[in-house]
Design an enzyme around this catalytic site. Structure first.
Site: not given
Length: 319
Positions: A12, A41, A96, A126, A167, A197, A225-226, A269
């Site tokens: 992103c 991540h 970000c 985050e 996000t 996001c 990674s969420s 990511s």
């Protein structure tokens, strides 16, 4: 076997910006670059940066005074910033901009001592950074992860209450939690649109579309990674056999037995090279040339902050 690629997928704008900041810093500063926490991540990205000399740390105290530190894309608390300033570090912030937007709003709530509820995953950097924007002892910030948390939540003043979200959450689950908050606290205020996001939203929509076609979905991304985990969860929720993989090495041939359509996506990511390697592996074992799904074209670009413009200027001058 047929391969179907989602659009959009992978990096992103926030991740691209964070990596650009690091790459620029490596070219300009003639000293070790430290990054607090993983920049993003994804293990491939982290290993690549390590090979370039970047040092990752979890605590500011691990960094020598006067060094260069980059804050990860997930953002940091006010306390972390203060620690970095105290050690006279050169601070480059890769947070970000969409996370920074939430930070600003939570800070405003803190300044006004308005109790605040954050929807997010406990322990995620985050979330820790966002909660760390609230430092008014006359108010309070609460974290909720589920509808059950909402039911069990007690606040001091339900008539003066704000909410915000991490996000990278599930769109569907977040809407349900927000609905529960509004039902329990009718006067609660929040953003017109949840803080999830655009990239998270677009990738989740694409996976939902992919699930209508694919027999199996591979979500390329790291376990921590969420947004990648949310994509994998969404795939499973649709009833499609879904696996989160970090690379083609994680693929087991038994998963592909009697499979006609293989769906592939990548978390925000995850670099495109990982997608390419998965495709190459699948082609070697008999899959056809991949087909790209039509999806949202992401045009958003996040600029380097003004305090980093000198880096870009130096790079431009050096060609």
């Amino acid at each position: 076997m047929n391969i179907i690629l989602t659009n959009p997928r992978g990096f992103c704008a926030g991740v691209k910006r964070a990596i650009l900041i690091v790459e620029n810093a490596l070219k300009v500063y003639k000293k070790t670059i430290y990054i607090r926490h993983e920049l993003v991540h994804n293990q491939y990205v982290i290993n690549t940066l390590r090979q370039k000399g970047v040092v990752f740390v979890e605590k500011i105290e691990q960094i020598p005074d006067y060094s260069v530190v980059i804050f990860s894309a997930h953002g940091v608390s006010k306390k972390v910033v203060q620690e970095a300033v105290k050690k006279k570090l050169i601070i480059l912030d890769a947070t970000c901009p969409l996370v920074e937007k939430v930070h600003i709003e939570v800070s405003k709530s803190s300044e006004k001592a308005i109790e605040t509820i954050l929807i997010g995953h406990r322990g995620h950097p985050e979330v820790e950074g966002t909660i760390g924007q609230y430092n008014n002892k006359n108010g309070k910030i609460y974290l909720v992860e589920s509808i059950e948390d909402v039911h069990n939540l007690s606040v001091q003043n339900s008539k003066k209450l704000n909410f915000f979200t991490q996000t990278t959450l599930s769109i569907t689950n977040t809407k349900k939690i927000i609905a529960a908050l509004k039902n329990k606290f009718p006067e609660i205020s929040g953003p017109n649109k949840e803080d999830i996001c655009y990239a998270t939203t677009n990738r989740q929509i694409a996976v939902r579309q992919l699930s209508k076609i694919a027999d199996i979905i591979f979500v390329i991304g790291s376990n921590n990674s969420s947004n990648s985990n949310r994509l994998a969860e969404l795939g499973k929720e649709t009833g499609t056999f879904t696996k989160l993989i970090s690379s083609f090495l994680d693929i087991k041939k038994k998963w592909l037995k009697n499979v006609n359509y293989i769906g592939i996506t990548a978390g925000a990511s995850a670099p495109e090279i990982l997608v390419t390697e998965v495709i190459q592996y699948l082609r070697k074992i008999g899959a056809h040339k991949p087909i790209e799904m039509i999806g949202v074209r992401e045009k958003k670009i996040f600029k380097i902050p003004k305090k980093l413009l000198n880096i870009k200027t130096i790079l431009d001058e050096n060609g």
